[in-house]
Design a protein around this motif. Sequence first.
Motif, mmCIF file in Angstrom:
data_model
loop_
_atom_site.group_PDB
_atom_site.id
_atom_site.type_symbol
_atom_site.label_atom_id
_atom_site.label_comp_id
_atom_site.label_asym_id
_atom_site.label_seq_id
_atom_site.Cartn_x
_atom_site.Cartn_y
_atom_site.Cartn_z
ATOM 1 N N LYS A 96 -15.485 65.084 37.488
ATOM 2 C CA LYS A 96 -16.919 65.076 37.764
ATOM 3 C C LYS A 96 -17.719 64.788 36.494
ATOM 4 C CE LYS A 96 -16.688 68.311 41.644
ATOM 5 N NZ LYS A 96 -17.158 69.620 42.188
ATOM 6 N N LYS A 97 -17.170 65.269 35.357
ATOM 7 C CA LYS A 97 -17.815 65.045 34.079
ATOM 8 C C LYS A 97 -16.809 64.394 33.134
ATOM 9 C CE LYS A 97 -20.268 67.447 30.344
ATOM 10 N NZ LYS A 97 -20.703 68.769 29.825
ATOM 11 N N PRO A 98 -16.919 63.097 32.890
ATOM 12 C CA PRO A 98 -15.977 62.415 31.985
ATOM 13 C C PRO A 98 -15.949 63.072 30.607
ATOM 14 C CG PRO A 98 -17.304 60.828 33.188
ATOM 15 C CD PRO A 98 -17.920 62.174 33.457
ATOM 16 N N VAL A 99 -14.819 62.936 29.942
ATOM 17 C CA VAL A 99 -14.640 63.531 28.620
ATOM 18 C C VAL A 99 -14.573 62.418 27.577
ATOM 19 C CG1 VAL A 99 -13.165 64.974 27.178
ATOM 20 C CG2 VAL A 99 -13.387 65.474 29.624
ATOM 21 N N LYS A 100 -15.397 62.539 26.540
ATOM 22 C CA LYS A 100 -15.394 61.550 25.468
ATOM 23 C C LYS A 100 -14.406 61.969 24.383
ATOM 24 C CE LYS A 100 -20.187 60.045 26.146
ATOM 25 N NZ LYS A 100 -21.531 59.866 25.511
ATOM 26 N N THR A 101 -13.536 61.037 24.011
ATOM 27 C CA THR A 101 -12.552 61.293 22.971
ATOM 28 C C THR A 101 -12.625 60.169 21.935
ATOM 29 O OG1 THR A 101 -10.733 60.044 23.997
ATOM 30 C CG2 THR A 101 -11.062 62.331 24.717
ATOM 31 N N ASP A 102 -11.851 60.316 20.863
ATOM 32 C CA ASP A 102 -11.809 59.279 19.828
ATOM 33 C C ASP A 102 -11.222 57.976 20.369
ATOM 34 O OD1 ASP A 102 -12.860 61.101 18.073
ATOM 35 O OD2 ASP A 102 -10.914 61.702 17.253
ATOM 36 N N ASP A 103 -10.430 58.090 21.443
ATOM 37 C CA ASP A 103 -9.804 56.907 22.020
ATOM 38 C C ASP A 103 -10.597 56.321 23.179
ATOM 39 O OD1 ASP A 103 -7.626 57.146 20.259
ATOM 40 O OD2 ASP A 103 -6.679 58.638 21.569
#
Length: 233
Positions: A96-103
């Motif tokens: 429901k809530k995307p996760v932002k990562t370094d990749d």
Amino acid sequence: MSASRITLRRAGAVTALTVASVLLAAGAASAHVTVHPESYAKGATDGVLTFRVPNEEDHAYTSKVEVFLPTDHPVLGVLVHPGDGWSAKVTTTKLKKPVKTDDGTITEAASQITFSGGKIEPGQYEDFDVAFGELPEDTGQLVFKTLQTYSDGKVVRWIEQPASGDDEPDNPAPALKLTADDASPAAAPAATTTAKASDSTARELGVAGLVVGVLGLAAATFALLRGRSTTRS
């Protein structure tokens, strides 16, 4: 038969039942599905979680284990390593809530892992290893609800929220604590293993102390009753 001998026999029976109850309670408390280590640092990367599943039945084997991963605080980069005779299926869910990562931005994550095809016989346990790429940073605990299916059709639902106090629910779900310390990912499991060993030792010593206390009380009771019997005779 004299009244004193009857009393002594009754005292012995009560003592035996008390000791048995203590030992059974200790065994039941350790027979839950658990996750190891018990804690990791928030945001830890490239680690392994081990789900330990014991067989609590006397006449049936465990044939399937379903582990549900939280998606409100997702575990990223899940990889499985089923043991001999077992197969593993990973089900993913759109977040429901995307996760932002370094990749980049992650929009899907594992929500369920199903282990099947193998057997956990009575009196045995199985460890299921799950590798992860990254743990969440925005929560202090991850709860992994688990279903354990037996060969006779019985399903044990390890889904109850773990208690924070002394009263543990009957079927607690495996729970992983996420700490704020800055320990490296490699050091976190080792520290937790040491803590778990200490906790296990303390629990065993506590049980042993209870048994010794019960036996001491029984010995005192026997001595008192025999003394009264001798005085009367």
